[in-house]
Design a protein around this motif. Structure first.
Motif, short mmCIF file in Angstrom:
data_model
loop_
_atom_site.label_atom_id
_atom_site.label_comp_id
_atom_site.label_asym_id
_atom_site.label_seq_id
_atom_site.Cartn_x
_atom_site.Cartn_y
_atom_site.Cartn_z
N ALA A 174 3.56 10.95 -3.19
CA ALA A 174 4.83 11.52 -2.94
C ALA A 174 5.67 10.40 -2.28
O ALA A 174 7.00 10.24 -2.76
CB ALA A 174 5.11 12.71 -2.10
N ALA A 175 5.26 9.60 -1.40
CA ALA A 175 6.03 8.60 -1.03
C ALA A 175 6.43 7.46 -1.92
O ALA A 175 7.68 6.63 -1.92
CB ALA A 175 5.42 7.88 0.29
N VAL A 176 5.44 7.18 -2.94
CA VAL A 176 5.67 6.23 -3.87
C VAL A 176 6.68 6.59 -4.82
O VAL A 176 7.90 5.98 -5.32
CB VAL A 176 4.28 5.89 -4.53
N ALA A 177 6.57 7.79 -5.12
CA ALA A 177 7.66 8.71 -6.12
C ALA A 177 8.83 8.47 -5.48
O ALA A 177 9.88 8.12 -6.44
CB ALA A 177 7.01 10.08 -6.58
N ALA A 178 9.00 8.65 -4.13
CA ALA A 178 10.21 8.60 -3.54
C ALA A 178 10.71 7.19 -3.59
O ALA A 178 12.21 7.15 -3.88
CB ALA A 178 10.33 9.26 -2.20
N ALA A 179 9.92 6.45 -3.45
CA ALA A 179 10.53 4.93 -3.38
C ALA A 179 10.87 4.31 -4.55
O ALA A 179 12.17 3.53 -4.68
CB ALA A 179 9.29 4.02 -2.65
N VAL A 180 10.18 4.93 -5.66
CA VAL A 180 10.40 4.31 -7.00
C VAL A 180 11.91 4.94 -7.46
O VAL A 180 12.71 4.19 -8.08
CB VAL A 180 9.13 4.83 -7.91
N LYS A 181 12.13 6.28 -7.09
CA LYS A 181 13.38 6.95 -7.51
C LYS A 181 14.59 6.21 -6.61
O LYS A 181 15.50 6.03 -7.29
CB LYS A 181 13.43 8.45 -7.27
N PHE A 182 14.28 6.12 -5.61
CA PHE A 182 15.28 5.27 -4.64
C PHE A 182 15.63 3.87 -5.27
O PHE A 182 16.80 3.43 -5.31
CB PHE A 182 14.83 5.35 -3.31
N TYR A 183 14.49 3.02 -5.60
CA TYR A 183 14.73 1.65 -6.15
C TYR A 183 15.53 1.64 -7.32
O TYR A 183 16.62 0.81 -7.72
CB TYR A 183 13.18 1.18 -6.50
N LEU A 184 15.24 2.65 -8.49
CA LEU A 184 15.91 2.75 -9.68
C LEU A 184 17.48 3.30 -9.47
O LEU A 184 18.20 2.73 -10.01
CB LEU A 184 15.29 3.60 -10.58
N ALA A 185 17.55 3.99 -8.46
CA ALA A 185 18.85 4.56 -8.21
C ALA A 185 19.79 3.63 -7.54
O ALA A 185 21.00 3.42 -7.93
CB ALA A 185 18.86 5.81 -7.31
N LYS A 186 19.09 2.54 -6.83
CA LYS A 186 20.10 1.77 -6.19
C LYS A 186 20.16 0.39 -7.09
O LYS A 186 21.13 -0.35 -6.83
CB LYS A 186 19.49 1.16 -4.65
N LEU A 187 19.29 0.24 -8.03
CA LEU A 187 19.34 -0.82 -8.74
C LEU A 187 20.53 -1.21 -9.70
O LEU A 187 21.09 -0.35 -10.15
CB LEU A 187 18.34 -0.98 -9.70
N GLU A 188 21.08 -2.35 -9.28
CA GLU A 188 22.40 -2.76 -10.09
C GLU A 188 22.35 -3.78 -10.88
O GLU A 188 21.99 -4.96 -10.15
CB GLU A 188 23.70 -2.60 -8.97
N ASP A 203 0.82 -1.18 -0.07
CA ASP A 203 0.16 0.04 0.01
C ASP A 203 0.98 1.17 0.04
O ASP A 203 1.93 1.27 0.62
CB ASP A 203 -0.95 -0.01 1.16
N GLU A 204 0.44 2.19 -0.70
CA GLU A 204 1.27 3.33 -0.65
C GLU A 204 1.52 4.03 0.78
O GLU A 204 2.61 4.56 0.88
CB GLU A 204 0.64 4.57 -1.57
N SER A 205 0.68 3.93 1.72
CA SER A 205 1.00 4.54 2.83
C SER A 205 1.91 3.60 3.67
O SER A 205 2.81 4.27 4.36
CB SER A 205 -0.10 4.20 4.06
N ALA A 206 2.42 2.27 3.31
CA ALA A 206 3.39 1.63 3.77
C ALA A 206 4.81 2.26 3.51
O ALA A 206 5.68 1.89 4.27
CB ALA A 206 3.29 0.25 3.46
N LEU A 207 4.82 3.15 2.44
CA LEU A 207 6.27 3.58 1.67
C LEU A 207 6.23 5.08 2.91
O LEU A 207 7.52 5.53 2.48
CB LEU A 207 6.09 3.75 0.53
N THR A 208 5.63 5.62 3.25
CA THR A 208 5.77 6.93 3.90
C THR A 208 6.90 6.84 4.92
O THR A 208 6.79 5.78 5.93
CB THR A 208 4.38 7.54 4.51
N GLY A 209 7.86 7.65 4.56
CA GLY A 209 9.08 7.74 5.52
C GLY A 209 10.15 6.45 5.35
O GLY A 209 10.94 6.31 6.07
N GLN A 210 9.79 5.62 4.52
CA GLN A 210 10.60 4.22 4.29
C GLN A 210 10.71 4.21 2.76
O GLN A 210 10.21 3.37 2.04
CB GLN A 210 9.60 3.20 4.84
N ALA A 211 11.45 4.96 2.21
CA ALA A 211 11.91 4.88 0.71
C ALA A 211 12.58 3.87 0.20
O ALA A 211 12.67 3.52 -0.73
CB ALA A 211 12.74 6.28 0.27
N GLY A 212 13.25 3.26 1.32
CA GLY A 212 14.03 1.91 0.88
C GLY A 212 13.23 0.51 0.80
O GLY A 212 13.85 -0.16 0.60
#
Length: 350
Positions: free
Chosen positions: A93-107, A59-68
């Motif tokens: 906004a939490a989903v957007a932040a989590a997606v950006k973090f995920y793509l940035a850390k993806l190797e 759920d999008e609420s689960a990502l609030t404050g937990q981008a990782g």
């Protein structure tokens, strides 16, 4: 990366788990289309009979404050099966932040695919920009269906139930249905249920106009007819009241505009025939399905008020309004649709 709306179905049809992007964003004003497309993506990636442990819903609420959290969940290998899908419903906004973090850390190659299901997003939306600009992601837009797409969906759905549809019934059904894929699917299921389950090995059954009326006939269509006739006759007060009734029932602006466009396209054709010397009674046969006897005198009145040139200008207004509504929020979409229809009603008496 991004696709155009007409390319989405083909892309999903060719999706393979081994070559899937790390992230798929499905978004758009067609909520039914977004949901159906997301289901098709999940099916293509995991298969029909996947193990429940291969699928995680966040759920999008689960990502609030937990981008990782999204990145961690996607990196965790499933206990069973080769592939895993992480599904997020929402686009805050939490989903957007989590997606950006995920793509940035993806190797390297992604261990799972992330599927994000969202409503309409502006081109400036951080979530949409992240999906469209990253080569490891794909953005799939879902917009309201055009008449030809509705017809194709009707045929495909009914053929799967071993039914064919008469031309008159197709015209009636296309005019009656909304442009949201989810609503269309539900209405076609009602129609198929009314006709009954048909053996796939038997000869295809036939859907008639009478079947459509019996299975799907409702008061809403009468409200649409009243709105369109009021607009075409220049009856501003009646058009305003008809709009208010439809808005009160939660009816989409997109459907009102689509039906008005279909009416004015046919009126334009009939008037062009009359201007070429065709008698009015014969020109009225351009309307499909045939006009109800109560509507026929109203349309005859409209043919005295309009010319093919005026109809062409009305169609320009309707096409522009439909285009504007595709990217607008619900309230703004209703306002734009109402403004376009009332502009045409004022033009009718000039």
């Amino acid at each position: 990366m991004k696709l155009k709306a007409h390319e989405v179905e083909s892309w999903v049809g060719g999706l393979k788990a081994g070559k899937a992007p790390a992230l798929v964003l499905v978004y758009g004003p067609d909520r039914g289309g977004v949901h159906e497309t997301a289901k098709a993506v999940r099916r293509a990636y995991l298969g029909k009979d996947f193990d429940p442990l291969q699928y995680v819903a966040l759920d999008e609420s689960a990502l609030t404050g937990q981008a990782g959290l999204l990145s961690d969940e996607a990196a965790a290998l499933p206990m069973f099966g080769e592939h895993k899908l992480v599904h997020i419903a929402g686009a805050n906004a939490a989903v957007a932040a989590a997606v950006k973090f995920y793509l940035a850390k993806l190797e390297g190659e992604a261990a799972a695919m992330v599927l994000v299901e969202a409503d309409n997003l502006r081109p400036t939306s951080p979530l949409r920009k992240a999906a469209e600009t990253d080569k490891r992601a794909m953005a799939l837009p879902c917009y309201a269906l055009e008449a030809r797409d509705i017809g194709r969906l009707i045929r495909q759905t009914l053929e799967a139930e071993n039914y064919r549809i008469e031309a008159q019934a197709m015209d009636l059904l296309t005019a009656r249905l909304a442009t949201d894929r989810g609503i269309i699917k539900r209405e076609l299921e009602r129609l198929a249920l009314y006709k009954g389950v048909r053996d796939k090995k038997a000869e295809a059954g036939m859907i008639t106009g009478e079947d459509v009326e019996a299975a799907l006939g409702d008061q809403t269509q009468g409200d649409y007819d009243r709105l369109i006739d009021s607009v075409a006759l220049g009856r501003l007060d009646e058009a305003d009241r008809a709009l208010a009734r439809l808005e009160a029932t939660g009816t989409s602006a997109a459907r009102a505009l689509a039906l008005a466009r279909l009416h004015f396209q046919t009126l334009h054709l009939a008037l062009g025939q009359m201007e070429g010397g065709t008698p009015q009674n014969k020109a009225l046969s351009a309307f499909r399905p045939p006009l109800h006897f109560r509507r026929k005198p109203l349309v005859e009145q409209q043919m005295r008020l309009w010319s093919s040139g005026k109809c062409a200008r009305a169609l320009e207004i309707l096409n522009a309004a439909e285009k504007a509504c595709r990217g607008a929020a619900g309230g703004l979409s209703q306002a734009q649709a109402g403004n376009a229809l009332l502009r045409i009603a004022r033009a009718a008496q000039r």
